[in-house]
Design a protein around this motif. Structure first.
Motif, PDB file in Angstrom:
ATOM      1  N   CYS A 213       0.831  -1.206   0.000  1.00 43.95           N
ATOM      2  CA  CYS A 213       0.000   0.000   0.000  1.00 43.95           C
ATOM      3  C   CYS A 213       0.865   1.255   0.000  1.00 43.95           C
ATOM      4  N   ARG A 214       1.982   1.208   0.709  1.00 42.26           N
ATOM      5  CA  ARG A 214       2.864   2.375   0.724  1.00 42.26           C
ATOM      6  C   ARG A 214       3.491   2.574  -0.649  1.00 42.26           C
ATOM      7  N   ARG A 215       3.818   1.487  -1.335  1.00 40.54           N
ATOM      8  CA  ARG A 215       4.410   1.584  -2.658  1.00 40.54           C
ATOM      9  C   ARG A 215       3.452   2.213  -3.657  1.00 40.54           C
ATOM     10  N   ASN A 216       2.154   2.013  -3.456  1.00 38.84           N
ATOM     11  CA  ASN A 216       1.148   2.610  -4.331  1.00 38.84           C
ATOM     12  C   ASN A 216       0.565   3.898  -3.754  1.00 38.84           C
ATOM     13  N   HIS A 217       1.216   4.407  -2.705  1.00 41.94           N
ATOM     14  CA  HIS A 217       0.872   5.710  -2.122  1.00 41.94           C
ATOM     15  C   HIS A 217      -0.585   5.765  -1.665  1.00 41.94           C
ATOM     16  N   ILE A 218      -1.003   4.733  -0.976  1.00 35.64           N
ATOM     17  CA  ILE A 218      -2.361   4.695  -0.424  1.00 35.64           C
ATOM     18  C   ILE A 218      -2.345   5.372   0.930  1.00 35.64           C
ATOM     19  N   GLN A 219      -3.099   6.461   1.069  1.00 30.40           N
ATOM     20  CA  GLN A 219      -3.173   7.177   2.346  1.00 30.40           C
ATOM     21  C   GLN A 219      -4.588   7.273   2.894  1.00 30.40           C
ATOM     22  N   GLY A 220      -5.587   7.052   2.032  1.00 32.07           N
ATOM     23  CA  GLY A 220      -6.976   7.066   2.477  1.00 32.07           C
ATOM     24  C   GLY A 220      -7.655   5.762   2.122  1.00 32.07           C
ATOM     25  N   TYR A 221      -8.598   5.337   2.975  1.00 31.75           N
ATOM     26  CA  TYR A 221      -9.297   4.060   2.776  1.00 31.75           C
ATOM     27  C   TYR A 221     -10.808   4.313   2.658  1.00 31.75           C
ATOM     28  N   PRO A 222     -11.452   3.605   1.705  1.00 33.99           N
ATOM     29  CA  PRO A 222     -10.851   2.740   0.686  1.00 33.99           C
ATOM     30  C   PRO A 222     -10.388   3.562  -0.514  1.00 33.99           C
ATOM     31  N   SER A 223      -9.361   3.090  -1.204  1.00 33.84           N
ATOM     32  CA  SER A 223      -8.883   3.708  -2.431  1.00 33.84           C
ATOM     33  C   SER A 223      -9.028   2.702  -3.560  1.00 33.84           C
ATOM     34  N   ILE A 224      -9.804   3.058  -4.568  1.00 33.31           N
ATOM     35  CA  ILE A 224     -10.034   2.183  -5.720  1.00 33.31           C
ATOM     36  C   ILE A 224      -9.087   2.588  -6.832  1.00 33.31           C
ATOM     37  N   ARG A 225      -8.211   1.671  -7.212  1.00 30.79           N
ATOM     38  CA  ARG A 225      -7.202   1.954  -8.224  1.00 30.79           C
ATOM     39  C   ARG A 225      -7.434   1.073  -9.463  1.00 30.79           C
ATOM     40  N   ILE A 226      -7.113   1.647 -10.623  1.00 27.39           N
ATOM     41  CA  ILE A 226      -7.272   0.957 -11.909  1.00 27.39           C
ATOM     42  C   ILE A 226      -5.890   0.823 -12.538  1.00 27.39           C
ATOM     43  N   PHE A 227      -5.438  -0.404 -12.727  1.00 30.95           N
ATOM     44  CA  PHE A 227      -4.134  -0.685 -13.326  1.00 30.95           C
ATOM     45  C   PHE A 227      -4.342  -1.277 -14.717  1.00 30.95           C
ATOM     46  N   ARG A 228      -3.505  -0.863 -15.649  1.00 27.61           N
ATOM     47  CA  ARG A 228      -3.578  -1.369 -17.015  1.00 27.61           C
ATOM     48  C   ARG A 228      -2.285  -2.108 -17.346  1.00 27.61           C
ATOM     49  N   LYS A 229      -2.399  -3.174 -18.030  1.00 25.28           N
ATOM     50  CA  LYS A 229      -1.248  -4.008 -18.377  1.00 25.28           C
ATOM     51  C   LYS A 229      -0.270  -3.219 -19.247  1.00 25.28           C
ATOM     52  N   GLY A 230       1.032  -3.336 -18.897  1.00 23.70           N
ATOM     53  CA  GLY A 230       2.073  -2.699 -19.687  1.00 23.70           C
ATOM     54  C   GLY A 230       2.414  -1.290 -19.257  1.00 23.70           C
ATOM     55  N   THR A 231       1.887  -0.824 -18.123  1.00 23.05           N
ATOM     56  CA  THR A 231       2.180   0.539 -17.678  1.00 23.05           C
ATOM     57  C   THR A 231       3.190   0.562 -16.540  1.00 23.05           C
ATOM     58  N   ASP A 232       3.864  -0.558 -16.328  1.00 24.72           N
ATOM     59  CA  ASP A 232       4.847  -0.596 -15.242  1.00 24.72           C
ATOM     60  C   ASP A 232       6.118   0.137 -15.662  1.00 24.72           C
ATOM     61  N   VAL A 233       6.730   0.793 -14.711  1.00 29.13           N
ATOM     62  CA  VAL A 233       7.970   1.530 -14.935  1.00 29.13           C
ATOM     63  C   VAL A 233       9.087   0.780 -14.224  1.00 29.13           C
ATOM     64  N   ARG A 234       9.936   0.119 -14.984  1.00 26.36           N
ATOM     65  CA  ARG A 234      10.966  -0.734 -14.394  1.00 26.36           C
ATOM     66  C   ARG A 234      11.974   0.053 -13.555  1.00 26.36           C
ATOM     67  N   ASP A 235      12.214   1.304 -13.961  1.00 25.15           N
ATOM     68  CA  ASP A 235      13.223   2.093 -13.256  1.00 25.15           C
ATOM     69  C   ASP A 235      12.765   2.549 -11.882  1.00 25.15           C
ATOM     70  N   ASP A 236      11.488   2.408 -11.582  1.00 26.22           N
ATOM     71  CA  ASP A 236      10.954   2.894 -10.301  1.00 26.22           C
ATOM     72  C   ASP A 236      10.444   1.719  -9.470  1.00 26.22           C
ATOM     73  N   HIS A 237      11.273   0.694  -9.346  1.00 21.02           N
ATOM     74  CA  HIS A 237      10.963  -0.472  -8.517  1.00 21.02           C
ATOM     75  C   HIS A 237       9.640  -1.123  -8.914  1.00 21.02           C
ATOM     76  N   GLY A 238       9.378  -1.160 -10.217  1.00 18.04           N
ATOM     77  CA  GLY A 238       8.171  -1.830 -10.680  1.00 18.04           C
ATOM     78  C   GLY A 238       6.897  -1.061 -10.407  1.00 18.04           C
ATOM     79  N   HIS A 239       6.989   0.240 -10.146  1.00 15.36           N
ATOM     80  CA  HIS A 239       5.785   1.041  -9.895  1.00 15.36           C
ATOM     81  C   HIS A 239       4.925   1.111 -11.160  1.00 15.36           C
ATOM     82  N   HIS A 240       3.620   1.149 -10.966  1.00 13.28           N
ATOM     83  CA  HIS A 240       2.691   1.190 -12.102  1.00 13.28           C
ATOM     84  C   HIS A 240       1.977   2.531 -12.146  1.00 13.28           C
TER      85      HIS A 240
END
Length: 481
Positions: A213-240
């Motif tokens: 949750c910290r890696r995805n910068h979750i600070q409020g609950y609930p947080s609904i996030r939408i991830f799309r395939k292929g949007t990962d950034v390898r240089d930022d520890h696999g952040h999407h």
């Protein structure tokens, strides 16, 4: 015609023939000393004429900006997400303005306080979101629970991944849970993971998966996030790079949102089509999620000239916050009251009054850092500011207004959600500094008095010295005879 002799008769400065005058060594010495004295006193008088003199008085505040006061600020919060960062203002008269956005700008920043993109637009969030009616209807667990290991694998496998980051203790997470599971069951039936595989509805318990949750910068609950395939950034520890959903939370709205996400994806290739304009979510319901956990807040607010508070906090009408995890550490780049004075005007004022302006930026460049791990209580950072206005009336009748303030900061431990609070207290009095002009005729009079006075005194001393020496010579001649 008037004869030349008559004109000469009015001469105040009759000349003694040079042959009748006698130069002496003592007179030459006195002349040199007198000339040096004249030069020294002339320099002192010129310096006094060029030096600006002022008169200071304290009067009741009669500001040109009437009853309002402008507060400009530029602050960086390394651990507060722009997603929930709110600027609030309140005062003793009952004014209470929440989440000011018209004159405030927010930029996501990294841990080194560097901006990570363009201005963050939080958009308008509904004050009340629609939820399913609270009833005892049974529902099955339709969403998939993810952890730190399975999360990365799933994000690379499914074209669309919709995740509910929640906390079991959170009221809003529990309100969302029934509709979320119902929507997940409906989506699973319509888009089977084995035969379709275009979307997966999941959930993450942030009390167990803290790092995820910290890696995805979750600070409020609930947080609904939408991830799309292929949007990962390898240089930022696999952040999407991902998006946040801010729409209604009833079952029908959630299902519609998820179906709109799946629509542009072809079943056979599982790639997103280029033309998806007809399937975009309603404006304001889906916005880019913050790519970093920090926020720089800059802008200004106008407040009444009464004691009040400027508060920076995490605020949402449909999210809960873990107070023990909130960190309101901040770095103040600038914090000032009143209109911004241009550097040229400030430099002119410095020439007039070197001491002025030293207290209008007391907080600039200061860091206020707390570490929640060092204490079991939440830490609120408070700044107490006493504001005094100074008006400078220059010789050219140009009015310059300057606000100066004193600042005292403290850390307060409480059980409430921590905030950064600036308590300001404007003074009902103001300092008026008036530049006193000096008369040039008075300067010339003093110069003439210096020259004439020194010349006269030197003449008297020379006469006394000369007569004394003559008397001494007469006495010596009398003794010889």
């Amino acid at each position: 015609m008037v004869s030349t002799s008559k004109i000469k008769s009015v001469d105040f400065y009759r000349k003694i023939p040079r042959d009748l005058t006698e130069a002496s060594l003592s007179g030459a010495g006195l002349s040199i000393v007198a000339a040096l004295c004249m030069m020294f006193l002339f320099g002192m008088e010129l310096n006094n004429y060029l030096t600006v003199s002022t008169t200071t008085s304290v009067i009741v505040d009669k500001s040109s900006d009437a009853e309002f006061l402008r507060i400009d600020f530029n602050m960086s919060f390394p651990a507060l997400s722009c997603e929930f960062a709110s600027v609030d203002v309140s005062d003793v008269l009952g004014t209470n303005r929440l989440n000011i956005t018209k004159t405030v700008r927010k930029h996501s920043i990294d841990k080194n306080l560097r901006p990570t993109g363009s201005e963050f637009h939080s958009g308008s969030t509904a004050t009340e979101l629609k939820h399913d009616a609270e009833d005892d209807e049974e529902y099955g667990e339709g969403s998939v629970s993810l952890n730190g290991h399975s999360f990365d694998r799933v994000t690379h496998h499914f074209p669309i991944l919709v995740v509910n980051f929640f906390a079991p203790w959170c009221y809003w997470s529990n309100r969302l849970k029934p509709s979320w599971e119902k929507a997940a069951n409906i989506i699973r039936e319509r888009y089977d993971r084995e035969s379709d595989g275009r979307i997966l509805v999941a959930k993450v318990d942030c009390t167990e998966e803290v790092d995820l949750c910290r890696r995805n910068h979750i600070q409020g609950y609930p947080s609904i996030r939408i991830f799309r395939k292929g949007t990962d950034v390898r240089d930022d520890h696999g952040h999407h790079d991902h998006e946040s959903y801010y729409g209604d939370r009833d079952t029908d709205s959630l299902v519609k949102m998820m179906e709109d996400l799946v629509a542009p994806i072809k079943l056979d290739s599982q790639t997103i089509t280029s033309d998806n304009s007809s399937t975009k979510l309603e404006t304001g319901l889906k916005r880019p999620a913050p790519v970093t956990g920090g926020c720089r807040i800059e802008g200004f607010v106008r407040v009444k000239k009464v004691p009040g508070n400027l508060v920076i906090s995490a605020r949402s009408a449909a999210h809960s916050f873990d107070a023990s995890q909130m960190n309101m550490s901040h770095v103040i780049s600038s914090f000032s009251f009143g209109k911004t004075i241009t550097p040229k005007v400030m430099s002119d004022i410095k020439i007039l009054l070197p001491h002025l302006g030293r207290s209008h930026d007391r907080l600039n460049g200061n860091s206020y850092v707390t570490n929640p791990r060092d204490s079991t209580e939440n830490v609120t950072i408070e700044h107490f500011l006493q504001v005094v206005k100074t008006e400078v009336m220059t010789r050219s009748y140009k009015l310059v207004e300057e606000y100066e303030y004193t600042a005292h900061s403290s850390l307060v431990h409480s059980l409430h959600i921590p905030v950064a609070k600036f308590h300001y207290e404007p003074s009902p009095m103001q300092v008026l500094i008036t530049e006193n002009p000096k008369s040039f005729s008075h300067f010339l009079t003093n110069v003439c008095a210096i020259i004439g006075g020194v010349f006269t005194v030197a003449g008297i001393l020379d006469s006394i010295l000369h007569n004394t020496m003559r008397m001494v010579k007469k006495v010596e001649l009398g003794k010889n005879f």
